[in-house]
Design an enzyme around this catalytic site. Structure first.
Site, PDB file in Angstrom:
ATOM      1  CD  GLU A  44      -2.559  -1.712   2.276  1.00 23.47           C
ATOM      2  OE1 GLU A  44      -2.462  -1.070   3.328  1.00 23.47           O
ATOM      3  OE2 GLU A  44      -3.055  -2.862   2.217  1.00 23.47           O
ATOM      4  CB  SER A  60      -6.588  -5.927  -1.681  1.00 23.80           C
ATOM      5  OG  SER A  60      -7.472  -4.916  -2.090  1.00 23.80           O
ATOM      6  CD  GLU A  61      -3.923  -5.443   4.037  1.00 26.33           C
ATOM      7  OE1 GLU A  61      -5.122  -5.621   3.739  1.00 26.33           O
ATOM      8  OE2 GLU A  61      -3.493  -4.356   4.444  1.00 26.33           O
ATOM      9  CG  HIS A 115      -2.362  -0.151  14.551  1.00 25.50           C
ATOM     10  ND1 HIS A 115      -3.679  -0.397  14.810  1.00 25.50           N
ATOM     11  CD2 HIS A 115      -2.336   0.474  13.341  1.00 25.50           C
ATOM     12  CE1 HIS A 115      -4.425   0.077  13.812  1.00 25.50           C
ATOM     13  NE2 HIS A 115      -3.638   0.604  12.923  1.00 25.50           N
TER      14      HIS A 115
HETATM   15  C1  LIG Z   1      -6.149  -4.361   6.866  1.00 27.60           C
HETATM   16  C2  LIG Z   1      -5.461  -3.033   6.953  1.00 27.60           C
HETATM   17  N1  LIG Z   1      -4.584  -2.677   6.001  1.00 27.60           N
HETATM   18  C3  LIG Z   1      -3.960  -1.497   6.051  1.00 27.60           C
HETATM   19  C4  LIG Z   1      -4.208  -0.616   7.066  1.00 27.60           C
HETATM   20  C5  LIG Z   1      -3.489   0.742   7.123  1.00 27.60           C
HETATM   21  N2  LIG Z   1      -4.442   1.802   6.840  1.00 27.60           N
HETATM   22  C6  LIG Z   1      -5.035   2.477   7.851  1.00 27.60           C
HETATM   23  S1  LIG Z   1      -6.160   3.556   7.274  1.00 27.60           S
HETATM   24  C7  LIG Z   1      -5.865   3.150   5.674  1.00 27.60           C
HETATM   25  C8  LIG Z   1      -6.610   3.846   4.573  1.00 27.60           C
HETATM   26  C9  LIG Z   1      -8.067   3.581   4.646  1.00 27.60           C
HETATM   27  O1  LIG Z   1      -8.717   4.326   3.674  1.00 27.60           O
HETATM   28  P1  LIG Z   1     -10.293   4.452   3.644  1.00 27.60           P
HETATM   29  O2  LIG Z   1     -10.906   3.109   3.818  1.00 27.60           O
HETATM   30  O3  LIG Z   1     -10.658   5.177   2.410  1.00 27.60           O
HETATM   31  O4  LIG Z   1     -10.689   5.297   4.924  1.00 27.60           O
HETATM   32  P2  LIG Z   1     -10.272   6.777   5.310  1.00 27.60           P
HETATM   33  O5  LIG Z   1      -8.998   6.675   6.103  1.00 27.60           O
HETATM   34  O6  LIG Z   1     -10.116   7.549   4.045  1.00 27.60           O
HETATM   35  O7  LIG Z   1     -11.369   7.311   6.148  1.00 27.60           O
HETATM   36  C10 LIG Z   1      -4.888   2.165   5.598  1.00 27.60           C
HETATM   37  C11 LIG Z   1      -4.364   1.601   4.349  1.00 27.60           C
HETATM   38  C12 LIG Z   1      -5.114  -1.027   8.064  1.00 27.60           C
HETATM   39  N3  LIG Z   1      -5.395  -0.254   9.119  1.00 27.60           N
HETATM   40  N4  LIG Z   1      -5.737  -2.218   7.968  1.00 27.60           N
END
Ligand SMILES: Cc1ncc(C[n+]2csc(CCOP(=O)(O)OP(=O)(O)O)c2C)c(N)n1
Ligand SMILES: Cc1ncc(C[n+]2csc(CCOP(=O)(O)OP(=O)(O)O)c2C)c(N)n1
Ligand SMILES: [Mg+2]
Ligand SMILES: [Mg+2]
Lengths: 340, 331, 331, 340
Positions: A43, A75-76, A145
């Site tokens: 990511e 999408s892990e 985390h």
């Molecule tokens: C399974 C997982 N993968 C990666 C992350 C790291 N991460 C935290 S928030 C985020 C982005 C999420 O984006 P979105 O769903 O659009 O929500 P927003 O933060 O924009 O409200 C990521 C990749 C995570 N918390 N959980």
């Protein structure tokens, strides 16, 4: 095979001080430059997205192209599956899973596929992928985390597990992990990512499966991996003032671990303390302690002590987080208890 | 759901080849059933009976070195893609000369030389892996494509969703072949899936979704050939929903009690293998005699593979420490 | 993608209440930013700035005991649903009187009394949990519904897919609210998602999918009220895609370098909070003075909560052994 | 708290012999009858789908209704998430994940949510769910259908892990697990599912966290759980003919394990052998051996031996599968080695 005694600081007297992200970047860059089959995905790691939230892949998509370095959706399973498939097809993918707790959404690909494909195919396919992931207590990020879960993967035959304790090793071990023909889980520290440490020399590579005698000593062996090695070294230094000689063995590779180095050390000292950041109960320390206890029965001068974090989820409140985590004083107390 | 039928229908020779492969699957499967039932081989057996034409008509559209990722119910895909009978049988029997030295068994048949690089036993898990194979092709520019085959039930698992989205975003040369046999173990398609068909799910990923009668060799061939052409041209992935039915239970021992008798009877009455034969003979692509000869040959080959599998030795116990890592270990 | 706008528009009082909640979120958020930047509290902070009206207009359509499952970026949902300021602030500060005794922290705010039963930090993970809450309601027949809020990026993860399908098959009283702020961390919606909008993904699950401007209080209210009515009537789940934008970075410290300047400027120019105020005043639902008074009250409340959070004691270390299991353990 | 000495056979002299599926069914039926918040879901387990592929829930959807007993799509994350949510809302869901290797597709819900929700909410929510799953070597199902992964879950604070060794315990422990206010992973054996054993008496419940002294002895303690307990009992019987007195401790609950019972036994015998079905390396045996070694240092007459399966993926070929798995002769050899 015995442990390698190796200075973790590079050759020149005043090493460059770098953030953890640069330690990773140095290895990624070197591996990509050396071998065109090395691919990177995860990511936000292409330059369009800033080269990784920690900057560990900054510049690589520009340098090596968008075909080889790609940001992914969240999408892990798809990330890990793509790594497995690409590895089978002859690539050396490095898949980044942002935090170790997120490995829980793609365990199937790691455990049922990456780890077993060589065996289940009778050696016809292999899976030389590397999983980079980050974790650790102390950043106030809490239960979802911060977990150290390396014990899970050490229990899965077919996987290698690497946890560096300092920046130079980080570079050397990551480069080697990428070039290793087996699937490797490479666990990086969130706090080390943000801290500075001495850079490795150019081209630094360290063998997997070989421990580092980080400090020699004769009274007690402290065996571990990852961040607590630095605490062990600090305590060793402190106790040396009292005439206690502590040997510190940094496993570097958790699976397969360097049994010979550990047994050689404990056979010499007769005392062992095992330390890791993960929760103590059912952690990797159990395997190491049980092995030492079995192999060196009758030669030990004191019970083997294990130091780890407490048996709870990782709390957020700073006072609780501190109480949760292993500490230097835990290590010190454990060492002292073996000396009585 | 789009249905761009641009590819040509298969010619007569191709239809005969599809028939040959379908019969190979049928006879081989029947022999497995008999051999396992008789206790001569111990193996879990997931019969593809009823899905033979689907697999045969699909796999003839692929090149020898294109990748296939299939599942526990993969015998039809494996044979149609060219996995040799002897290695296959020996693997089912757990023998040293099995394609996986007896280590993988029926659920993990692997034979890279014929492109079958992964067979998985975890529902949906092969789908993301196919992306990785396609990604390697994309990076290498070697023109290979990847096809991953899975069931209707598998489209409700997360891996399906993630993989199709990623394939779309990365425009990967991959084909998602859903063999919709209307049951996932004991659960009917309607009872497990929130939408009316699988092909429509392609819209969620901005990729073409095609529904086809998988038991119709011509229709299946054209749908597969279309998807192959798209992938080969760098136009990205396709989702194909091929409707079919399985005649035996989910696994040997399952009596299909959850399938209404009429539904099963109608499916068996429409058995795609004899239907294809009638079609070929009616069109004059081959005579009954020629087709009989093909079948005879298959029967002989299967018998030979069976005898081979029974006669071959089991692996040496030392094999346990091999292939865990790249170097031998003491296990 | 369907858009059955049957619910009435919110009345004046409701709009004012939406405005109040939006301002509460805005001020509370601003104070968090300041307090954390000043180092008075150490906490990861995911600003909902820009998404206030969306959350406020949604949550007013729910009953006090309806369930909400939200995410790390959940401050707006939590406040709009009624989590009290003091417990919230104390939890951000890791204090004993925090809603979770300082154990969960900002990413896991929980306050069952206001219906906020789960806040998660793993993308997509709350979506399947909401199904379980809705399932309990369905079994109990207590009429409660569950709403789960998540981002655009979350719709590419497997849990989203599995949960929406299951909710459809079980006709659960659940609302899937996708707050599409067009970015997932540093990845733009277009670069991570294979289709043009999220609402259309509902078709894969046979459920209504509604796209709405989440920054428009009236439109958002009606879309949410529709979904609530459907769920309450036992007609099953709805997917709502509410378009919005986040003005601050993903997390405190992120400078939004990956967002084109014009895109950000346009979004800020259309800030939904002052827009709603203008709308309310123009319609005569409230005077500027009355709205000022509301804001003053909020500012005072937030200041009080901040002072409280700073003053409160940290938890006793013995807390570590509590709540791991139902009985206290020696950790 | 000391170990309970309990006959595993029910009270009447000739117990009813039942398949494993019935042992599970007996507990599920009893729990559902007793508590209307007990819900069941998983793939194919309603009567429309045949009441479970093993028949372990046969009749329950008919008896308790389709609201409480439901078949699901193949969506393990959705299954586990629904269990977590329902548990938070006051239910006692029992989620069935067909085989243990499939837990790898829903680890997030188990590890990041079920295990931590009580702690992370400061005790405001709880998660009294039970996960039933099946696994084990010996059925020729190979690498993706046979793994024993209980060590992973034992390493996760907040979870309980139960592995019964016989049919009567299966019923008693499953019933108790469902009624327990914590998330419990309940691991059933594929081969025991197909084998007959003595049924538990009606209403049988066994406490979690308490070991069972399955056989008393004075020379050596064999400690373990699950199927190998039966092998340990067989070897104990055999060795008793030679005058060797073996005590067999069936932990029943792997986490939290009954440390007191184990230490009491080993303090008495001075010798310990740990046995489990899982791969030996980094398995639960390490924790147990390390703990005994630490707590009873100086009191042991021999090194602690650990018996487990070999450090490889589970192979399919019967000769390899046999070589992979722990065996009675492994246990015997380990016991004998402690007696030298
Ligand atoms: C399974 C997982 N993968 C990666 C992350 C790291 N991460 C935290 S928030 C985020 C982005 C999420 O984006 P979105 O769903 O659009 O929500 P927003 O933060 O924009 O409200 C990521 C990749 C995570 N918390 N959980
Ligand atoms: C993740 C996972 N869950 C459950 C199973 C058990 N299982 C094996 S096959 C199967 C049904 C699959 O149905 P479908 O995808 O329609 O394929 P078919 O067997 O009909 O070819 C199930 C549930 C599994 N192998 N993997
Ligand atoms: Mg099917
Ligand atoms: Mg977003």
């Amino acid at each position: 095979m015995t442990a390698t005694l190796e200075a973790t600081a590079p050759a020149d007297t005043k090493p460059r001080m770098i953030f953890g992200a640069e330690a990773a970047l140095q290895a990624l860059d070197a591996a990509m430059g050396e071998d065109p089959t090395v691919l990177l995905f995860g990511e936000d790691l292409a330059d369009r997205e800033g080269g990784g939230v920690m900057g560990a892949s900054k510049g690589l998509s520009t340098k090596y192209g968008d075909l080889r370095v790609r940001s992914t959706p969240i999408s892990e399973q798809a990330i890990m599956g793509a790594a497995v498939g690409a590895a089978i097809a002859g690539m050396r993918p490095v898949a980044e899973i942002m935090l170790m707790n997120f490995l829980t959404v793609c365990m199937d690909q790691i455990v049922n596929h990456a780890a077993k494909i060589r065996f289940m195919s009778g050696g016809q396919t292999s899976c030389p992928l590397t999983i980079r992931t980050m974790t650790g207590v102390g950043a106030g990020l809490g239960g979802q985390h911060s977990d150290m879960l390396e014990a899970w993967f050490a229990h899965v035959p077919g996987l290698k597990v690497v946890v560096p304790s300092n920046h130079a090793d980080w570079t050397g071990l990551l480069h080697e992990s990428i070039m290793d023909d087996n699937p490797v889980l490479f666990v990086e520290s969130t706090l080390m990512m943000r801290a500075k440490g001495a850079a490795a020399p150019i081209g630094h590579r360290l063998p997997l499966g070989k421990a580092n005698v980080a400090r020699t000593g004769s009274d007690v062996s402290v065996i571990g991996y990852g961040r607590p090695i630095n605490d062990a070294l600090a305590i060793a230094e402190k106790l040396s003032g009292e005439g206690v000689s502590v040997e510190v063995i940094d496993l570097r590779t958790v699976a397969p671990w360097d049994k010979e180095a550990v047994l050689t050390s404990v056979a010499k000292t007769g005392r062992a303390v095992i330390v890791h950041e993960a929760v103590r109960n059912f952690g990797c320390g159990g395997e190491i302690a049980a092995t030492i206890g079995e192999e060196l029965f009758g030669q030990l001068k004191a019970p083997i002590r294990r130091v780890g974090s407490r048996n709870t989820p990782v709390p957020v409140s700073p006072v609780l987080e501190k109480a949760f985590a292993w500490s230097q004083s835990d290590i010190e107390a454990a060492i002292r208890s073996t000396l009585n | 759901m789009t249905s761009p039928r641009t590819s040509n229908a298969p010619d007569g020779d191709t239809l005969v080849e599809i028939y040959r492969r379908a019969q190979l699957i049928r006879h081989c499967g029947e022999q497995f059933l008999k051999t396992i039932r008789a206790g001569r081989i111990q193996a879990p057996y997931y019969s593809p009976r009823g899905q033979e034409v689907l697999a045969a008509a699909t796999m003839v559209t692929l090149a020898a070195d294109d990748y296939v990722v299939t599942i526990y119910r993969g015998l039809h895909d494996q044979l149609a893609k060219g996995v040799p009978l002897k290695e296959l049988w020996a693997e089912y029997a757990g023998k040293a000369s099995g394609s996986c030295k007896g280590k993988g068994g029926p659920m993990h048949i692997t034979h890279p030389a014929s492109g079958v690089v992964v067979t998985t036993g975890v529902v949906g898990s092969g789908i993301p892996i196919a992306n990785g194979l396609a990604l390697a092709s994309q990076v290498n520019g070697d023109g290979k494509i990847a096809l991953t085959s899975f069931g209707d039930g598998a489209t409700n698992i997360g891996a399906f969703h993630e993989a199709l989205n990623l394939a779309s975003v990365w425009k990967l040369p991959v084909i998602f072949l859903c063999q919709n046999n209307l049951y996932a173990e004991h659960t009917s398609f309607a009872n497990g899936t929130g939408c009316e068909n699988i092909a429509m799910r392609a819209a969620s990923y901005g990729m073409p979704g095609v529904q086809v009668n998988g038991n119709d060799a011509v229709a299946m061939y054209r749908a597969a050939a279309d998807a192959v052409a798209r992938a080969r041209a760098g136009e990205g992935p396709t989702l194909i929903e091929a409707r079919t039915f399985r005649f035996e239970g989910h696994i040997l021992g399952d009596d299909s009690h959850y399938i209404p008798k009429e539904e099963m009877a109608a499916a068996i009455a429409a058995d795609p293998v004899p239907a294809l034969r009638r079609q070929i003979v009616a069109a004059g692509y081959a005579t009954d005699e020629a087709l009989d000869a093909i079948e005879d040959r298959i029967v002989a080959d299967v018998a030979e593979a069976l005898a081979y599998a029974i006669a071959e030795p089991y692996p040496d116990v030392a094999e346990l420490g091999r292939d865990v890592l790249d170097v031998e270990i003491v296990p």
